[in-house]
Design an enzyme around this catalytic site. Structure first.
Site, PDB file in Angstrom:
ATOM      1  N   HIS A  37       0.747  -1.056   0.133  1.00  0.00           N
ATOM      2  CA  HIS A  37      -0.072   0.037  -0.004  1.00  0.00           C
ATOM      3  C   HIS A  37       0.765   1.156   0.000  1.00  0.00           C
ATOM      4  O   HIS A  37       1.807   1.430   0.791  1.00  0.00           O
ATOM      5  CB  HIS A  37      -0.879   0.044   1.278  1.00  0.00           C
ATOM      6  CG  HIS A  37      -2.015  -0.994   1.143  1.00  0.00           C
ATOM      7  ND1 HIS A  37      -3.233  -0.814   2.107  1.00  0.00           N
ATOM      8  CD2 HIS A  37      -2.228  -1.889   0.418  1.00  0.00           C
ATOM      9  CE1 HIS A  37      -3.881  -1.836   1.581  1.00  0.00           C
ATOM     10  NE2 HIS A  37      -3.453  -2.365   0.671  1.00  0.00           N
ATOM     11  N   TYR A  52      -8.721   5.137   8.076  1.00  0.00           N
ATOM     12  CA  TYR A  52      -8.948   5.346   9.736  1.00  0.00           C
ATOM     13  C   TYR A  52      -9.963   6.500   9.730  1.00  0.00           C
ATOM     14  O   TYR A  52      -9.770   7.535   9.386  1.00  0.00           O
ATOM     15  CB  TYR A  52      -7.691   5.932  10.228  1.00  0.00           C
ATOM     16  CG  TYR A  52      -6.513   4.984  10.338  1.00  0.00           C
ATOM     17  CD1 TYR A  52      -5.732   4.631   9.266  1.00  0.00           C
ATOM     18  CD2 TYR A  52      -6.086   4.020  11.414  1.00  0.00           C
ATOM     19  CE1 TYR A  52      -4.665   3.815   9.166  1.00  0.00           C
ATOM     20  CE2 TYR A  52      -5.124   3.173  11.753  1.00  0.00           C
ATOM     21  CZ  TYR A  52      -4.388   2.866  10.593  1.00  0.00           C
ATOM     22  OH  TYR A  52      -3.377   2.032  10.589  1.00  0.00           O
ATOM     23  N   PRO A  92      -3.123  -0.053  19.243  1.00  0.00           N
ATOM     24  CA  PRO A  92      -3.146  -0.561  17.491  1.00  0.00           C
ATOM     25  C   PRO A  92      -3.110   0.420  16.444  1.00  0.00           C
ATOM     26  O   PRO A  92      -2.983   0.290  15.625  1.00  0.00           O
ATOM     27  CB  PRO A  92      -4.070  -1.414  17.440  1.00  0.00           C
ATOM     28  CG  PRO A  92      -5.048  -1.230  18.484  1.00  0.00           C
ATOM     29  CD  PRO A  92      -4.313  -0.289  19.814  1.00  0.00           C
ATOM     30  N   LYS A  97       2.079  -0.102  15.034  1.00  0.00           N
ATOM     31  CA  LYS A  97       3.442  -0.395  15.489  1.00  0.00           C
ATOM     32  C   LYS A  97       3.893  -1.455  16.143  1.00  0.00           C
ATOM     33  O   LYS A  97       5.077  -1.874  16.396  1.00  0.00           O
ATOM     34  CB  LYS A  97       3.857   0.967  16.111  1.00  0.00           C
ATOM     35  CG  LYS A  97       4.005   2.093  15.385  1.00  0.00           C
ATOM     36  CD  LYS A  97       5.098   2.215  14.520  1.00  0.00           C
ATOM     37  CE  LYS A  97       4.926   3.145  13.343  1.00  0.00           C
ATOM     38  NZ  LYS A  97       4.896   2.372  12.135  1.00  0.00           N
ATOM     39  N   TYR A 143       4.397   6.475  10.037  1.00  0.00           N
ATOM     40  CA  TYR A 143       3.658   5.394   9.834  1.00  0.00           C
ATOM     41  C   TYR A 143       4.422   4.174   8.839  1.00  0.00           C
ATOM     42  O   TYR A 143       4.073   3.194   9.310  1.00  0.00           O
ATOM     43  CB  TYR A 143       2.400   5.763   8.765  1.00  0.00           C
ATOM     44  CG  TYR A 143       1.196   4.768   8.878  1.00  0.00           C
ATOM     45  CD1 TYR A 143       0.299   4.673   9.777  1.00  0.00           C
ATOM     46  CD2 TYR A 143       1.193   3.816   7.636  1.00  0.00           C
ATOM     47  CE1 TYR A 143      -0.569   3.756   9.939  1.00  0.00           C
ATOM     48  CE2 TYR A 143       0.263   3.008   7.628  1.00  0.00           C
ATOM     49  CZ  TYR A 143      -0.747   2.951   8.615  1.00  0.00           C
ATOM     50  OH  TYR A 143      -1.606   1.588   8.366  1.00  0.00           O
TER      51      TYR A 143
HETATM   52  C1  PHB Z   1      -5.296  -4.649  11.024  1.00  0.00           C
HETATM   53  O1  PHB Z   1      -5.573  -4.927  10.047  1.00  0.00           O
HETATM   54  O2  PHB Z   1      -5.764  -5.492  12.079  1.00  0.00           O
HETATM   55  C2  PHB Z   1      -5.021  -3.351  11.437  1.00  0.00           C
HETATM   56  C3  PHB Z   1      -4.361  -2.365  10.549  1.00  0.00           C
HETATM   57  C4  PHB Z   1      -3.924  -1.149  10.840  1.00  0.00           C
HETATM   58  C5  PHB Z   1      -3.908  -0.803  12.446  1.00  0.00           C
HETATM   59  C6  PHB Z   1      -4.439  -1.759  13.384  1.00  0.00           C
HETATM   60  C7  PHB Z   1      -4.817  -3.073  13.022  1.00  0.00           C
HETATM   61  O3  PHB Z   1      -3.472   0.250  12.969  1.00  0.00           O
END
Ligand code: PHB
Ligand code: APR
Length: 394
Positions: free
Chosen positions: A75, A203, A295, A299, A386
């Site tokens: 990505h 997000y 999460p 990280k 990120y």
């Molecule tokens: C996930 O796909 O589980 C996932 C992706 C990004 C995050 C947290 C969890 O920031």
């Protein structure tokens, strides 16, 4: 009593322990790995899914990246949903790096396969694991398997046993500084077999709380909604989850969400946690045993990988050059990265969730997000964090 001898005893067979075992094996250092659960249980846990380029490079070096290269989804950007609109953070264009979406479960499976092929010893379903004499030169680990007592004599113990493990609590409390923040909410996550109707992760900061649209493969989505800490999983039918998820996504995404039965559903609390230092005598902590990030910044897994990378280098130099110096530096080297990841994860969490009853925080959040969408410098800063801060192999 069955007695074993190894250079390193690794406690914990999650990604940190397995990867350390693999990196050490490639350096000719023998390690026995102990895991409290069965291999099936470990593979059944659904965890993170975003790998930094540095993490992919370590997995390459460990010789476990073949399937990741084939199946991982690269990505070049991520999106932030706010007030009904999506704002793209163009990772690749801004900082020249991308991330790879590949489930922690898949990475764990690749590492387990490599370990099985390497002929090294892994002991699953190890009960009552205890560490002894870690301040001496021959630490020991005792445990039982199906009622039979075992002991490993070793040079070093790697505490890769996660947040609820035995290694960190075995260090005297006055030898560890603890830094912690618990957030007043959790994430409710659902895994479902449906092609993701989004190209990149979204997000979303919504009036109803945070939501994340993620994926595991071209046919599998992973989605989350922020929930209260007192919520019970039984109260969340699939229908209720998808309804809430849709309401938190902007309309164009919500309209394209096809619901599917969940194949996993769980609630996880959010926490920031660090202990210092990551060493006590010949016991070294790595991964979730030493630190937790919420999460939101993706990280946790990446930090576990950088810890064990540094630890394997320090152990390699100890055996190759008889130098203690890299072992002495291990904790400080990890902590520099850990605190940066803690800051970023805390920042992401603060900007994207609802903090009930804090009107000032809400205004600050709105202002910060508006600034992010207007400012290329702010986007670059987010992108840099990120995709992961650089880490140089020694
Ligand atoms: C996930 O796909 O589980 C996932 C992706 C990004 C995050 C947290 C969890 O920031
Ligand atoms: N003895 C042996 N094994 C233990 C013990 C014990 N007393 N206590 C815990 N374990 C095992 C757990 O069963 C688990 O399999 O240690 C392992 C720790 O694995 P994780 O919790 O996955 O932690 P880690 O390997 O550090 O992985 C880093 O990245 O995405 C994040 O939090 C996520 O798990 C992830 C982490």
């Amino acid at each position: 009593m069955t007695r074993h001898r190894a250079q390193v005893a690794i406690i914990g067979g999650g990604p940190a322990g397995l990867l350390l075992g693999q990196l050490l094996h490639r350096e000719g250092i023998d390690a026995i790995l102990l895991e409290r659960r069965s291999a099936e249980y470990v593979l059944g846990r659904i965890r993170a899914g975003v790998l930094e380029q540095g993490t992919v490079a370590v997995l390459e070096r460990a010789g476990v990246a073949t399937r990741l290269r084939e199946e991982g989804l690269v990505h070049d950007g991520v999106e932030i949903g706010f007030r009904g609109r999506r704002h793209r953070i163009a990772l690749k264009a801004l900082v020249g790096k991308n991330v790879t979406v590949y489930g922690q479960t898949e990475m764990t499976r690749d590492l387990m396969d490599a370990r099985a092929q390497s002929g090294t010893t892994s002991i699953y379903e190890a009960e009552d694991v205890q560490v002894h004499d870690v301040t001496g030169i021959t630490p020991r680990v005792t445990f039982r398997v199906h009622g039979v007592a075992h002991e490993i004599a070793c040079d070093f113990i790697a505490g890769c046993d996660g947040f609820h493990g035995v290694c960190r609590p075995s260090i005297p409390a006055d030898r560890l500084a603890v830094f912690e923040r618990v957030y007043p909410f959790g994430w409710l996550g659902v895994l479902a077999d449906v092609p993701p109707p989004w190209d990149e992760l979204i997000y979303a900061n919504s009036e109803r709380g945070f939501a994340l649209a993620s994926m595991r493969s071209p046919t599998r989505v992973r989605c989350y909604v922020q929930c209260g800490l007192d919520e019970r999983i039984e109260d969340w039918s699939d229908a209720r989850f998808w309804d809430e998820f849709r309401r938190r996504m902007c309309e164009e995404v919500a309209d394209r969400v096809t619901t599917a039965p969940s194949i996993e559903k769980s609630i996880a609390p959010l926490r920031s946690f660090v202990v210092e230092p990551l060493r006590y005598g010949r016991l070294f902590l790595a991964g979730d045993a030493a630190h937790i990030v919420p999460p939101t910044g993706a990280k946790g897994l990446n930090l576990a990988v950088s810890d064990v990378f540094f630890l394997h280098e320090a152990l390699r130099d100890f055996y190759r050059e008889h130098s203690e110096h890299p072992l002495d530096e291990y904790s400080a080297r990890c902590l520099r990265r850990i605190w940066k990841a803690e800051r970023f994860s805390w920042w992401m969490t603060r900007q994207l969730h609802r903090f009930p009853g804090d009107a000032f925080a809400r205004r600050m959040q709105e202002t910060e997000l508006e600034y992010l969408f207007e400012s290329e410098a702010a986007q670059k800063s987010m992108a840099e964090n990120y995709v992961g801060l650089p880490f140089q192999p020694r």
